[in-house]
Design an enzyme around this catalytic site. Structure first.
Site, PDB file in Angstrom:
ATOM      1  N   TYR A   1      49.523  26.364  26.136  1.00  0.00           N
ATOM      2  CA  TYR A   1      48.307  26.902  26.743  1.00  0.00           C
ATOM      3  C   TYR A   1      48.529  27.423  28.155  1.00  0.00           C
ATOM      4  O   TYR A   1      47.610  27.944  28.780  1.00  0.00           O
ATOM      5  CB  TYR A   1      47.209  25.834  26.802  1.00  0.00           C
TER       6      TYR A   1
ATOM      7  N   LYS B   1      54.800  15.549  18.592  1.00  0.00           N
ATOM      8  CA  LYS B   1      55.755  15.923  17.540  1.00  0.00           C
ATOM      9  C   LYS B   1      57.154  15.814  18.155  1.00  0.00           C
ATOM     10  O   LYS B   1      57.949  16.761  18.117  1.00  0.00           O
ATOM     11  CB  LYS B   1      55.483  17.345  17.067  1.00  0.00           C
TER      12      LYS B   1
ATOM     13  N   ASP C   1      51.402  14.554  13.126  1.00  0.00           N
ATOM     14  CA  ASP C   1      51.015  14.839  11.737  1.00  0.00           C
ATOM     15  C   ASP C   1      50.555  13.558  11.043  1.00  0.00           C
ATOM     16  O   ASP C   1      49.516  13.523  10.377  1.00  0.00           O
ATOM     17  CB  ASP C   1      52.147  15.524  10.958  1.00  0.00           C
TER      18      ASP C   1
ATOM     19  N   ASP D   1      43.871  19.442  21.285  1.00  0.00           N
ATOM     20  CA  ASP D   1      42.876  20.396  20.806  1.00  0.00           C
ATOM     21  C   ASP D   1      42.579  20.137  19.329  1.00  0.00           C
ATOM     22  O   ASP D   1      41.429  19.986  18.918  1.00  0.00           O
ATOM     23  CB  ASP D   1      43.427  21.824  21.017  1.00  0.00           C
TER      24      ASP D   1
END
Ligand code: NAD
Length: 425
Positions: free
Chosen positions: A161, A231, A288, A312
């Protein structure tokens, strides 16, 4: 500080919230604080005034009074100043430390950055905080929505971002490609032909201050766990590093009895580890897997800290589990400053019709009250909102999912909350 304001007045019946210790997040809050408010665009014109009524009632019921300082951004900024984000507005929020805003429409057209992103960056609101908890009576797609009671801390300034990216077909993107392929040795990694490239910066500074905020919040609010969600198994040097730096904060900056960094929590069970009884535990999880566990083991998670993009996705998914956008509150935290704002946008289709659900903005105000230490007023707001919804008085978005409920307009719904609040006080 004392800014000069061009087209707004500082109310003379209120007192300024002062900073005692910026790093320690310590404010001195008078009983009649000046609080800047932006009603916002679209449905902001409906939910802004409605929220103000409920917040006034909660302040009054607990012996306080807010001196609102109305400031302008988005459409109302353009009308009053011919600018979407006037200096008056940024300065008022800067000077008074604590504020609340409704949604702002991002103007369509070349050269416009999101006003929300601009506000967050200008005043360094580096943590986007979203509490997600169930309110009795809200229709939810889950079997046991009441199991959810978590708060996400999303890093607000870095990651993909940050806006460091290049468009296909430009000289810049070809320069970056050449650098990555030839200088950095990734000569076979990218396909030939048009390409877009973005950079994902994650710094030690940005990570540690976010994780610190999440841990401090957990300590202050008697939560048992903080989960770092990344991740890191794939993006080792960005997300993996976030996790490592985050665990370092837990290990190095707090005594073990207060905060316990659980070793190898990504791959090992914690069964045979001696965890100090009252410590906040800090653990790592993969993003995940987290999205599935949030649904399958909802009650195990309390405070989560994560990089921007994960935050987000994950906070919206969490919001859906407890009934969606109309009720999801949020706030941006900086050092000794907060700007509360609902998660939802300006929903232009419903604007100005006295229809929209003001709950998200009201509960964002609750979060602001909690931040300034008005816990009694904050709890009163939650109880009054819950009593109203569970009693069957709701706005159209919830009414259409419930057969037993009465559909109210924005204003009438806010008035019903005020009535309940006064009865509960
Ligand atoms: P949105 O949140 O405005 O609307 C999405 C859906 O949710 C719509 O169907 C809407 O009717 C419904 N909804 C949202 N809030 C509601 C409420 N309080 N009561 C009842 N229903 C509600 O998202 P969008 O349509 O993607 O965005 C519209 C505009 O808002 C865009 O310009 C966007 O940039 C802006 N936006 C601003 C913020 C912010 O200010 N923080 C956040 C998101 C979007």
């Amino acid at each position: 500080m004392g800014y000069e304001y061009d087209r707004v007045e500082v109310p003379d019946d209120g007192a300024r919230i002062e900073v005692v210790d910026e790093e320690a997040d310590e404010l001195s809050v008078p009983e009649n604080p000046i609080i800047p408010i932006i009603h916002g665009d679209g449905i902001g014109t409906d939910v802004g005034p409605a929220a103000q009524k409920v917040l006034n009632a909660a302040a009054e019921a607990t012996g306080r009074e807010i001196a609102w300082m109305r400031v302008y951004a988005g459409e109302s900024g353009r009308e009053k100043y011919d600018e979407h984000l006037p200096d008056d507005t940024v300065n008022a929020i800067d000077e008074h430390r604590v504020g609340i805003k409704g949604p702002l429409t991002t103007p369509v057209g070349a050269g416009f950055r999101s006003l929300n992103v601009a506000l967050r960056q200008t005043l360094d609101f580096y943590a986007n905080v979203r509490p997600t908890y169930y309110l009795d009576g809200v229709p939810s797609p889950m079997k046991a929505p009441e199991e959810m009671d978590m708060v996400t801390f999303r890093e607000n300034t870095e990651d993909v971002y940050a806006g460091i990216e290049w468009e296909e077909g430009t000289d810049e993107v070809e320069q970056v490609r050449e650098f990555v392929e030839e200088e950095m040795g990734f000569d076979d990694t990218m396909h030939d032909g048009p390409i877009g490239i973005g950079i994902k910066p994650i710094t030690e500074f940005g990570t540690k201050r976010l994780v610190r905020k999440a841990i401090d919040y957990a300590i202050e609010h008697d939560r048992d766990t903080v989960t770092l969600v990344t991740k890191g198994n794939i993006m080792k040097f960005t997300e993996g590093q976030f996790s490592e730096w985050g665990m370092e904060v837990a290990e190095e900056e707090y005594p073990d009895e207060e905060v316990f960094a659980v070793p190898d929590s990504l791959w090992e069970t914690t069964d045979d580890i001696d965890i100090p009884e009252d410590a906040v535990t800090v653990e790592e999880r993969l993003a995940d897997a987290m999205l599935q566990w949030m649904q399958l083991r909802t009650d195990e998670f309390e405070v989560m800290a994560m990089p921007n993009l994960n935050g987000d996705y994950l906070s919206d998914a969490a919001g859906a589990q407890i009934g969606g956008l109309g009720i999801a509150p949020g706030a941006n935290f900086g050092d000794a400053r907060v700007l509360a704002e609902p998660v939802h946008g300006s929903a232009p289709k419903r604007a100005g019709q006295d229809m929209a659900n003001p709950t998200a903005m009201i509960l964002s105000g609750r979060l602001m009250f909690d931040y300034i230490g008005w816990k009694d007023a904050a709890d009163l707001i939650r109880d009054a909102v819950e009593t109203t919804i569970s009693g069957g008085e709701v706005t159209y978005d919830l009414a259409r999912q419930r057969e037993d409920a009465e559909k109210l307009g924005t204003t009438a719904y806010a008035e019903a909350i005020v009535d309940n609040l006064e009865d509960l006080a």
